[in-house]
Design a protein around this motif. Structure first.
Motif, short mmCIF file in Angstrom:
data_model
loop_
_atom_site.label_atom_id
_atom_site.label_comp_id
_atom_site.label_asym_id
_atom_site.label_seq_id
_atom_site.Cartn_x
_atom_site.Cartn_y
_atom_site.Cartn_z
N VAL A 75 15.86 4.38 0.60
CA VAL A 75 15.08 3.69 0.26
C VAL A 75 16.23 2.63 -1.35
N GLN A 76 15.83 2.15 -2.71
CA GLN A 76 16.06 1.64 -3.08
C GLN A 76 15.35 1.25 -4.28
N HIS A 77 15.84 2.11 -5.07
CA HIS A 77 14.61 1.58 -6.58
C HIS A 77 15.40 -0.33 -7.26
N ARG A 78 14.55 -0.82 -6.94
CA ARG A 78 15.05 -2.31 -7.68
C ARG A 78 14.45 -2.64 -9.32
N GLY A 79 14.08 -1.74 -9.54
CA GLY A 79 14.23 -1.87 -11.13
C GLY A 79 12.92 -2.81 -11.36
N ARG A 80 12.62 -2.88 -13.16
CA ARG A 80 11.48 -3.16 -13.26
C ARG A 80 11.96 -5.00 -13.61
N ARG A 81 10.63 -5.55 -13.22
CA ARG A 81 10.66 -6.88 -12.55
C ARG A 81 9.61 -7.43 -13.53
N HIS A 82 9.99 -8.61 -14.20
CA HIS A 82 8.28 -10.04 -14.69
C HIS A 82 7.99 -10.79 -13.34
N LEU A 83 6.46 -10.24 -13.25
CA LEU A 83 5.59 -10.85 -12.21
C LEU A 83 5.34 -11.71 -12.24
N SER A 84 5.49 -12.94 -11.15
CA SER A 84 5.29 -14.14 -11.14
C SER A 84 3.95 -14.96 -11.72
N TYR A 85 3.09 -13.76 -11.67
CA TYR A 85 2.04 -13.92 -11.92
C TYR A 85 1.23 -12.22 -12.15
N ASN A 86 -0.15 -12.52 -13.15
CA ASN A 86 -0.72 -10.94 -13.42
C ASN A 86 -1.12 -10.45 -12.21
N ILE A 87 -0.51 -9.27 -12.24
CA ILE A 87 -1.68 -8.58 -10.65
C ILE A 87 -2.32 -6.84 -12.04
N ALA A 88 -3.11 -7.20 -11.43
CA ALA A 88 -4.29 -6.28 -12.29
C ALA A 88 -4.64 -6.68 -13.72
N HIS A 89 -4.24 -7.28 -13.81
CA HIS A 89 -3.78 -7.45 -16.01
C HIS A 89 -2.45 -6.68 -15.81
N TYR A 90 -1.23 -6.72 -15.27
CA TYR A 90 0.25 -6.09 -15.61
C TYR A 90 1.36 -7.75 -15.17
N TYR A 91 1.83 -7.82 -16.30
CA TYR A 91 2.55 -8.82 -15.87
C TYR A 91 4.38 -8.39 -15.30
N ASP A 92 3.92 -7.10 -15.65
CA ASP A 92 5.76 -6.54 -15.29
C ASP A 92 5.21 -5.26 -14.12
N GLY A 93 6.16 -4.94 -13.44
CA GLY A 93 6.23 -4.08 -12.07
C GLY A 93 7.91 -3.14 -11.99
N ILE A 94 7.34 -2.32 -11.08
CA ILE A 94 8.64 -1.82 -11.03
C ILE A 94 8.17 -1.32 -9.08
N TYR A 95 9.70 -2.18 -8.88
CA TYR A 95 9.88 -2.72 -7.90
C TYR A 95 10.55 -1.26 -6.05
N VAL A 96 10.46 -0.49 -5.81
CA VAL A 96 10.88 0.35 -5.15
C VAL A 96 10.07 -0.52 -3.17
N GLN A 97 12.12 -0.76 -3.15
CA GLN A 97 12.06 -1.18 -1.32
C GLN A 97 12.51 0.37 -0.69
N MET A 98 11.84 0.66 0.67
CA MET A 98 12.19 1.44 1.69
C MET A 98 12.09 0.81 2.72
N ASN A 99 13.21 1.15 3.57
CA ASN A 99 13.96 1.00 5.07
C ASN A 99 13.70 1.83 6.13
N PHE A 100 13.19 2.01 6.99
CA PHE A 100 13.41 3.18 7.93
C PHE A 100 12.77 2.75 9.33
N SER A 101 12.44 3.41 10.34
CA SER A 101 12.27 3.17 12.08
C SER A 101 11.41 4.31 11.71
N GLY A 102 10.01 3.84 12.37
CA GLY A 102 9.09 4.32 12.72
C GLY A 102 8.19 3.62 13.72
N ASN A 103 6.95 3.42 14.44
CA ASN A 103 5.48 3.15 14.99
C ASN A 103 4.69 2.57 14.18
#
Length: 105
Positions: free
Chosen positions: A42-70
């Motif tokens: 898991v990597q916390h990518r932090g708070r970033r400005h969004l290129s376009y608003n999503i559900a009336h939000y202009y910023d978001g907190i990004y989290v990346q998860m890499n894993f093996s599964g089905n």
């Protein structure tokens, strides 16, 4: 058992606290392990400005998860994220490399 490598990125609402963020990460790590996922990173990518608003939000907190599964695990995770009120967007990417764990058992 044949496991695929996945990269999943999700964006949390900007008003999510650090404690809530960590709780969400722990919930998803537990879910991945419970359904046979492995090699969770898991990597916390932090708070970033969004290129376009999503559900009336202009910023978001990004989290990346890499894993093996089905694929069943991916369906379960995405369904869970769809109904999580703190997540405004998510994306899952299947990596090319596959791992065969049946030989190691």
């Amino acid at each position: 058992m044949l496991l695929n490598n996945y990269e999943m990125i999700y964006i949390l609402k900007p008003d999510v606290t650090e404690d809530k963020n960590l709780t969400i990460v722990q919930e998803y790590k537990k879910l991945i392990k419970q359904y046979g996922g492995q090699d969770i990173f898991v990597q916390h990518r932090g708070r970033r400005h969004l290129s376009y608003n999503i559900a009336h939000y202009y910023d978001g907190i990004y989290v990346q998860m890499n894993f093996s599964g089905n694929g069943e695990l991916i369906n379960l995770l995405e369904k869970s994220m769809k109904f999580n009120e703190n997540i405004i967007r998510y994306l899952t990417i299947k990596q090319n490399k596959q791992i065969n764990f049946s030989a190691t058992i």
